[in-house]
Design an enzyme around this catalytic site. Structure first.
Site, short mmCIF file in Angstrom:
data_model
loop_
_atom_site.label_atom_id
_atom_site.label_comp_id
_atom_site.label_asym_id
_atom_site.label_seq_id
_atom_site.Cartn_x
_atom_site.Cartn_y
_atom_site.Cartn_z
N HIS A 284 3.00 2.57 2.57
CA HIS A 284 1.65 2.02 2.48
C HIS A 284 1.40 1.01 3.60
O HIS A 284 1.65 -0.18 3.45
CB HIS A 284 1.45 1.34 1.12
CG HIS A 284 0.03 1.01 0.82
ND1 HIS A 284 -0.49 1.12 -0.45
CD2 HIS A 284 -1.00 0.57 1.61
CE1 HIS A 284 -1.77 0.75 -0.43
NE2 HIS A 284 -2.09 0.42 0.81
N GLY B 267 -6.70 -8.53 2.66
CA GLY B 267 -5.48 -7.99 3.25
C GLY B 267 -4.68 -8.96 4.07
O GLY B 267 -5.22 -9.89 4.68
N HIS C 178 -1.53 0.07 6.99
CA HIS C 178 -2.82 0.32 7.63
C HIS C 178 -2.64 0.10 9.13
O HIS C 178 -2.36 -1.02 9.56
CB HIS C 178 -3.89 -0.62 7.07
CG HIS C 178 -4.13 -0.44 5.61
ND1 HIS C 178 -5.10 0.41 5.12
CD2 HIS C 178 -3.52 -0.98 4.52
CE1 HIS C 178 -5.08 0.37 3.80
NE2 HIS C 178 -4.12 -0.46 3.42
N LEU C 179 -2.80 1.16 9.91
CA LEU C 179 -2.63 1.06 11.36
C LEU C 179 -3.96 0.97 12.10
O LEU C 179 -3.98 0.78 13.31
CB LEU C 179 -1.81 2.25 11.87
CG LEU C 179 -0.38 2.34 11.33
CD1 LEU C 179 0.37 3.49 11.99
CD2 LEU C 179 0.37 1.03 11.53
N ASP D 189 1.76 -2.72 2.04
CA ASP D 189 0.30 -2.76 2.19
C ASP D 189 -0.08 -3.58 3.41
O ASP D 189 -1.01 -4.40 3.38
CB ASP D 189 -0.38 -3.30 0.93
CG ASP D 189 -1.89 -3.10 0.94
OD1 ASP D 189 -2.39 -2.35 1.81
OD2 ASP D 189 -2.59 -3.69 0.09
#
Length: 426
Positions: free
Chosen positions: A59, A325, A61-62, A306
């Site tokens: 999990h 985030g 996020h790129l 995450d």
């Protein structure tokens, strides 16, 4: 000529640290012994560090394509290997979303160019993650997706989720869910519906907004037979539902983040620093205790970061407007080792398993194992040197972490992917 990770230690089956060296040739682990013959091989001194299979994070996020100001595939993949992660799965909430064959191929190409961590792209469940029309599951599978998710938004329609599960099960794909019922969310909610939100007079995000979807989806997974995986579980009620689902024989797994294991809403500073804003939010002390208990009893299967980078300008927009985030790839192991293993909550073997063999087993990946013949994805960890978390040193573009200044041991020193050295501590 191969590479020997020499003068190291590994964890044996009983959890003890024993002296070991590992020989890598042609991208595979070819020998594990107390001493390996150095002749003809490059020898790397591990200085008594732990040799582990490379970590797997399902999990992250790129942000690329479309949000490269936050992160790129290259910066994210390099952040991963600095944190000991050799395989990462990237979420589809990019611009455009990962809802087409072309975007999946783009990510694979960019990951090869980066030459760092192995990147496995998720495919979106619905087109543009809008929850209205399913994507082409078969085409996405052929293009090489890891699994299916609309992470970042919950699939609001139970009928749409059931249809997705049916199609995914027929193709042997996993459904991975960000569980959040939008009808239970207050306008402007940024913190858990708990003591801190109440003290500041702020609308709170209730735990049931997550657990209602967890319960719904477990029932649908039981009906469809799909492998169903819950993202970033945060509430004690959700843990109970997953536990009950497993007992009933449902093919349900779940993950928990380092920040939900280590923090609760009572830890949020009085200035409401937005580096403490994440989704799901930091919940109560009881929720945090339930997460740790869930790890120990096998309800929670794996740990995932995450990793969610944002720009400093975005995070400076105040609690209500700043995005949710935090980043996590470069700090996950040191934080967990220092605050859970060294404190006696978990054993070192348990922590390593949650980051290696268990995610591999959940998603049937050929990685995450330190054994002869396995892919040479390896990380060497200095368990003794203490350093502070310093966002200015991150390889990630994102510096948004609540852990700045925390003193930790357990920093990765060397990382190999497919037998190639992709990170070496200066």
């Amino acid at each position: 000529m191969g590479i020997i990770l020499g003068n190291g230690k590994l964890i044996n089956r009983t959890g003890e640290l024993i002296p070991a060296e590992v020989l890598v040739t042609d991208g595979r682990i070819t020998a594990i012994a107390e001493k390996v013959d150095r002749a003809g091989h490059e020898w790397i001194d591990c200085r008594g560090g732990l040799i582990s299979a490379g970590f797997i994070d399902v999990h992250v996020h790129l942000r690329e394509p479309g949000l490269e100001q936050k992160e790129t595939i290259a910066t994210g993949a390099n952040a991963a290997v600095r944190g000991g992660f050799t395989t990462i799965a990237c979420m589809p909430n990019t611009r455009p979303s990962i809802d087409s064959v072309e975007t999946v191929r783009y990510i694979h190409d960019k990951a090869r160019e980066a030459g760092a961590a192995r990147v496995l792209p998720y495919g979106a469940i619905t087109i543009r993650q809008l929850g209205k029309e399913l994507t082409d599951f078969s085409g996405l599978k052929e293009a090489g997706i890891f699994a299916l998710t609309d992470d970042g938004v919950g699939v609001q329609s139970a009928g749409m989720m059931k249809k997705a599960m049916q199609e995914a099960a027929a193709l042997g794909l996993s459904i991975v869910a960000h569980c959040e019922d939008d009808t239970l969310l207050p306008p402007g909610g940024a913190l858990h519906d708990g003591v801190v939100a109440a003290r500041h007079g702020l609308p709170g995000i209730p735990a049931e907004s997550e657990s209602v979807h967890v319960g719904r989806d477990i029932l649908l997974a039981e009906q469809t037979g799909v492998h169903y995986h819950v993202c970033h579980i945060s509430a004690k009620e959700s843990v109970r539902l997953v536990r009950d689902g497993k007992r009933a024989g449902v093919n349900v797994t779940c993950e928990v983040t380092p920040h939900h294991l280590l923090l609760c809403d009572e830890d949020i500073p009085e200035d409401l620093n937005t580096n403490w804003k994440m989704n799901p939010p930091l919940r109560s002390r009881d929720d945090r205790a339930a997460l740790i208990a869930g790890l120990k009893d096998g309800t929670i299967d794996i740990i995932a970061t995450d990793h969610a980078p944002h720009t400093a300008e975005e995070k400076a927009n105040g609690l209500e407007r700043a995005p949710f985030g935090i980043v996590g790839l470069e700090t996950a192991f040191p934080l967990l080792y220092t605050n859970l293993v060294l404190t006696g909550e978990l054993t070192l073997k348990q922590l390593v398993d949650f980051l290696t063999v268990k995610p591999a087993d959940c998603f049937q990946l050929p990685y995450g194992r330190l054994e002869i013949g396995a892919p040479a994805d390896l990380t060497v960890i200095d368990l003794d040197t203490e350093k502070e978390v310093d966002p200015d040193t991150f390889a990630s573009k994102g510096k948004n972490t609540p852990f700045a200044g925390w003193k930790c041991k357990g920093w990765p020193a060397v990382t190999l992917v497919d037998g190639k050295i992709v990170y070496r501590q200066a």
